[in-house]
Design an enzyme around this catalytic site. Structure first.
Site, PDB file in Angstrom:
ATOM      1  N   LYS A   1     -24.900 -21.402  47.477  1.00  0.00           N
ATOM      2  CA  LYS A   1     -25.298 -21.458  48.256  1.00  0.00           C
ATOM      3  C   LYS A   1     -26.195 -23.233  48.466  1.00  0.00           C
ATOM      4  O   LYS A   1     -26.277 -23.042  49.117  1.00  0.00           O
ATOM      5  CB  LYS A   1     -26.424 -20.597  47.695  1.00  0.00           C
ATOM      6  CG  LYS A   1     -25.902 -19.060  48.074  1.00  0.00           C
ATOM      7  CD  LYS A   1     -24.858 -18.684  48.647  1.00  0.00           C
ATOM      8  CE  LYS A   1     -23.608 -17.397  48.633  1.00  0.00           C
ATOM      9  NZ  LYS A   1     -22.850 -16.930  49.004  1.00  0.00           N
TER      10      LYS A   1
ATOM     11  N   TYR B   1     -26.516  -7.143  48.090  1.00  0.00           N
ATOM     12  CA  TYR B   1     -25.387  -8.438  48.447  1.00  0.00           C
ATOM     13  C   TYR B   1     -24.052  -7.164  48.197  1.00  0.00           C
ATOM     14  O   TYR B   1     -23.841  -6.325  46.673  1.00  0.00           O
ATOM     15  CB  TYR B   1     -25.856  -9.051  47.046  1.00  0.00           C
ATOM     16  CG  TYR B   1     -24.314  -9.487  46.645  1.00  0.00           C
ATOM     17  CD1 TYR B   1     -23.490 -10.728  48.193  1.00  0.00           C
ATOM     18  CD2 TYR B   1     -23.809 -10.272  45.588  1.00  0.00           C
ATOM     19  CE1 TYR B   1     -22.230 -11.045  47.837  1.00  0.00           C
ATOM     20  CE2 TYR B   1     -22.434 -10.567  45.003  1.00  0.00           C
ATOM     21  CZ  TYR B   1     -21.703 -11.348  46.382  1.00  0.00           C
ATOM     22  OH  TYR B   1     -20.832 -11.790  46.217  1.00  0.00           O
TER      23      TYR B   1
HETATM   24  C1  LIG Z   1     -26.968 -11.988  45.908  1.00  0.00           C
HETATM   25  C2  LIG Z   1     -25.849 -12.984  45.205  1.00  0.00           C
HETATM   26  N1  LIG Z   1     -25.055 -13.371  43.651  1.00  0.00           N
HETATM   27  C3  LIG Z   1     -23.912 -13.684  43.567  1.00  0.00           C
HETATM   28  C4  LIG Z   1     -23.697 -14.195  44.434  1.00  0.00           C
HETATM   29  C5  LIG Z   1     -21.665 -14.583  44.013  1.00  0.00           C
HETATM   30  O1  LIG Z   1     -21.881 -16.113  44.393  1.00  0.00           O
HETATM   31  P1  LIG Z   1     -20.558 -16.937  44.427  1.00  0.00           P
HETATM   32  O2  LIG Z   1     -20.362 -17.666  44.798  1.00  0.00           O
HETATM   33  O3  LIG Z   1     -21.757 -18.311  43.071  1.00  0.00           O
HETATM   34  O4  LIG Z   1     -20.014 -16.356  42.805  1.00  0.00           O
HETATM   35  C6  LIG Z   1     -23.601 -14.274  46.285  1.00  0.00           C
HETATM   36  C7  LIG Z   1     -22.399 -14.775  46.840  1.00  0.00           C
HETATM   37  O5  LIG Z   1     -22.699 -14.613  47.489  1.00  0.00           O
HETATM   38  C8  LIG Z   1     -24.674 -14.078  46.198  1.00  0.00           C
HETATM   39  O6  LIG Z   1     -25.077 -14.027  47.573  1.00  0.00           O
END
Ligand SMILES: Cc1ncc(COP(=O)(O)O)c(C=O)c1O
Length: 479
Positions: free
Chosen positions: A277, A150
């Protein structure tokens, strides 16, 4: 006059991942107002099950109005004055914590349970990951992360903490699976750079691969952190999106099945979760750290005052998540819809000769466009990406922005748009690939003609007349 934090570029904002979003913002697709605009396929957002949440809200008006259920009693003042930043258990919103751990268990088929006392609430997984870095690594210490990963991790893990990321290079040859040799190699690389390795961070299921980790990979990881005496962070933000087999295996399942609960290894395993998500609520900023180490829980709770979840959000979500009938229906229906969308994208791309890595989770596909590159390089990948953004009108994320070690892979999201928009996106891809094939044929034909004309100049007259005759005949056949 400004701090180095302000001027250094480890934030990663200039990556093509974020640049694509900027391009989209300048010319966003809209069915009516801007039908030729850019379609956003670079955003891992889940918009497929909003209707389920909306109908829950309609049926439960008290929750959104901040009234106690089935009463006219307002809890507005209570919520407005609620302060959760001391990190003292007495001040915690236990009802929300209990609802969240129950939901986490439900996602894992109730094979494991989570203790609400080990949970720390954070403003999304972004804050959870950074907080864990602050708890586990000193500036200059490293975490190993499998590639592709990511793109936000460069910002979340490194930028403010000063920690470093060392890639675990995974390859398309085995479907980007984690291997023992890749882990060992990454560890060696970190040592070569004089970095102290504090742990491994994995995303399970993976963003951007859309696959979940196998039991073999999870076992490898547990063995690796045991022998190296380091931490393991498992970002399980996509755990509720696993829509087909193999089913999801959480790191908690592995610890339990290997009788490692309450051991030292268990204390070095930390889980990150969020409702961004699975429930499609990134704007609500609801995240959490689950740690088996009390010291980490205590430190992270103190740090959480820099990124709390507002009390009214906690209240609303504890109402929603406590409704077991709702969560059950939501999880299965959301998975069904994701599966159907995933199939639509995979089949649509297949029709144009583009293949995807076989996935079982997430809001995206990991798409193989190596055959469309002008050269097998990251320059070639960027050139293709620019064409796709500007000419085709789709913002997708190039593999290089996810630190993929092989050019030609792209992450394509499918859950942040309507079905009609996805169909239009597939049509755009098809006409692009067709026009590319046509251009390639034309240029190959032109090359052939040039080569022939060069050759004819140096050949005797009788050869020329023979070959000319042959071309006429075969041309007629083609027609
Ligand atoms: C693997 C991963 N970790 C963390 C996040 C961040 O998510 P949040 O919106 O809960 O901060 C994302 C967002 O796309 C992600 O894909």
């Amino acid at each position: 006059m400004l701090s180095t934090k302000v001027t250094c570029n480890s934030h990663g904002q200039d990556s093509s991942y974020f640049l694509g979003w900027e391009e989209y913002e300048k010319n966003p697709f809209d069915e009516v107002k801007n039908p030729n605009g850019i379609i956003q396929m670079g955003l891992a957002e889940n918009q497929l099950s909003f209707d389920l949440l909306e109908s829950w809200l309609q049926k439960n008006p008290d929750a959104a109005a901040f009234n106690k259920p089935n009463t006219n009693q307002s809890i507005f003042k209570e919520l407005a004055l609620f302060q959760d930043y001391h990190g003292l258990p007495a001040f915690k919103n236990l009802r929300f914590l209990q609802a969240l751990v129950r939901f986490m268990s439900e996602i894992r088929g109730n094979t494991v349970t989570f203790d609400p006392n080990n949970l720390v609430l954070t403003a999304g997984a972004t804050s959870a990951n950074e907080t864990l870095m602050f708890c586990l690594a000193n500036p200059g210490d490293a975490f190993l992360i499998p590639t592709p990963y990511y793109p936000g991790f460069d910002r979340d893990l490194k930028w403010r903490t000063g920690a470093e990321i060392v890639p675990i290079q995974c390859s398309s040859l085995n479907g980007f699976r984690i291997t023992k040799s890749a882990l060992d190699e990454a560890y060696k690389q970190a040592e070569k750079q004089n970095l102290k390795v504090k742990g491994v961070l994995v995303t399970n299921p993976s963003n951007p691969l859309g696959t979940s980790l196998s039991l073999h990979e999870l076992d490898l990881l547990v063995n690796f952190i045991s022998t190296k005496n380091i931490h393991l962070i498992s970002d399980e933000i996509y755990s509720g999106t696993v829509f087909s087999s193999p089913s999801f295996i959480s790191i908690m399942d592995v610890l339990k099945n290997r009788n490692l609960m309450n051991t030292d290894v268990c204390k070095r395993v930390h889980i990150v979760y969020s409702l961004s998500k699975d429930l499609g609520l990134p704007g609500f900023r609801i995240g959490a750290i689950y740690s088996n180490d009390d010291r980490v829980v205590s430190a992270a709770t103190k740090m959480s005052s820099f990124g709390l979840i507002s009390s009214q959000t906690q209240y609303l979500l504890s109402e929603i998540l406590s409704d077991k009938t709702f969560t059950k229906t939501y999880l299965s229906e959301n998975r069904r819809r994701l599966k159907q969308r995933h199939e639509m994208l995979v089949k649509g791309l297949q029709k144009t000769g583009i293949r995807c890595l076989q996935g079982n989770a997430g809001l995206f596909c990991w798409v193989d466009m190596r055959h469309l590159l002008s050269s097998d390089t990251f320059e070639g990948e960027l050139e293709l990406w620019e064409k796709i953004v500007y000419e085709v009108g789709l913002n997708i994320s190039p593999g290089s922005s996810c630190h993929c070690s092989e050019p030609g892979w792209f992450r394509v999201c499918f859950a942040n748009m309507s079905e009609e928009t996805l169909i239009l996106a597939m049509q755009r891809v098809k006409s692009f690939v067709d026009s590319m094939a046509k251009k390639n044929n034309q240029s190959r034909h032109q090359q052939l003609l040039n080569r022939n004309s060069r050759r004819t100049k140096s050949l005797p007259k009788w050869v020329f007349s023979l070959s000319f005759h042959h071309r006429e005949v075969s041309g007629a056949d083609e027609r």
